[in-house]
Write an enzyme that holds these catalytic residues in place. Structure first.
Site: not given
Length: 312
Positions: A135, A137, A145, A148, A202
């Protein structure tokens, strides 16, 4: 050569004699290297290959894919959480000290299978990042991210290989619960703007993840102060992972919420001050403009000029 031979012999002894013999023939459990290769491939794909392939392409529209993927993750996480409860946590397991049961009794095998499926779930979570790349992003493919997701399969592999059950599965139990909440959030977000406006919580999801790591840290390191028939190496293994991930998530929280909020307040303050300055400037100019508009200011100028000529 002697040093190399000792390392090789030590590796084989560790893998063949000191690991859990029940899992040695399970898929991907014979050696750590296939898991390591998959993790490295994942990092290369999402940081190098994927962005390169998407460079001159339009972002993919994946709304339906994301809805079904996140729904699957919610169901999968819910099942894993249920298995951790049914296998011992909150029933027969002790939160103080829980040795690993290496027997073949049904309850011990159930938690061992649950550990393997939890390990497998770490591979399915790679799609979180792959979908970000597809996408375009790229800002979501952060250091936090990738580290992890890239570390977790390798970390859990050692747990399944040597301690599939017992004290360290507390982390898996907590983590699957957090993932139920997390993927529920992503599922709702995938439905689009009409739902996203209600997802104000969030940042509390990130806070929940941080609380999780504090609990894992405390639960693991308590074994350093009591007698418990559980491998100390895995106390440090789990505990230090909790420290690492807490640091990464807390840094993300500061950058994404605290510093961003401060920056927004400073920007709003600057805008207010700028508006105030513009307003005061207009207030000072208004009498002069009004004077010119009704001729009084021009008359004042003419009178001053006339006075100056008369004095000469």
């Amino acid at each position: 050569m002697e040093i190399i031979n000792r390392i090789v012999d030590g590796y084989h002894d560790l893998m063949d004699n000191q690991s859990d013999q029940r899992v040695k023939d399970w898929f991907l459990m014979s050696s750590p290297f296939p898991t390591l290769a998959i993790c490295l491939t994942y990092v290369f794909t999402v940081k190098v290959l994927g962005p390169k392939l998407m460079e001159n392409r339009k972002p993919f529209e994946l709304k339906n894919v994301l809805v079904w993927y996140n729904l699957f993750q919610v169901i999968f996480s819910s099942w894993l959480f249920y298995e951790s409860i049914a296998s011992g946590w909150f029933t027969s397991y002790s939160f103080r000290c829980q040795p690993v049961d290496y027997s073949n009794n049904p309850q011990a095998m159930r938690i061992a299978y649950g550990c393997w499926w939890y390990y497998f779930s770490k591979f399915t979570e790679f799609f979180d990042t792959i979908f970000f790349v597809m996408r375009k992003k790229f800002d979501h493919v952060s250091k936090l991210h990738v580290i992890h997701h890239g570390i977790m399969p390798m970390s859990v592999w050692f747990g399944v290989k040597f301690t599939p059950g017992g004290h360290s599965t507390f982390f898996g139990m907590l983590n699957t619960f957090v993932h139920i909440v997390m993927y529920s959030y992503y599922l709702l977000a995938a439905f689009g703007p009409q739902v996203q406006k209600y997802l104000w919580w969030k940042k509390y999801l990130t806070a929940l993840q941080m609380v999780q790591f504090v609990m894992v840290f405390l639960h693991a390191f308590q074994l350093l102060f009591i007698d418990c028939d559980y491998p100390r190496a895995f106390v440090w293994w789990i505990g230090m992972h909790a420290v690492l991930f807490y640091y990464l998530f807390s840094d993300f929280y500061k950058q994404a919420y605290i510093k961003k909020a401060k920056s927004l307040k400073l920007k709003q303050k600057a805008e207010v001050e700028s508006s105030k300055t513009d307003y005061e400037s207009k207030e000072r100019k208004l009498p002069l403009l009004n004077g010119f508009s009704n001729g009084s200011a021009l008359g004042d100028v003419r009178q001053r000029m006339a006075g100056a000529v008369a004095s000469q």
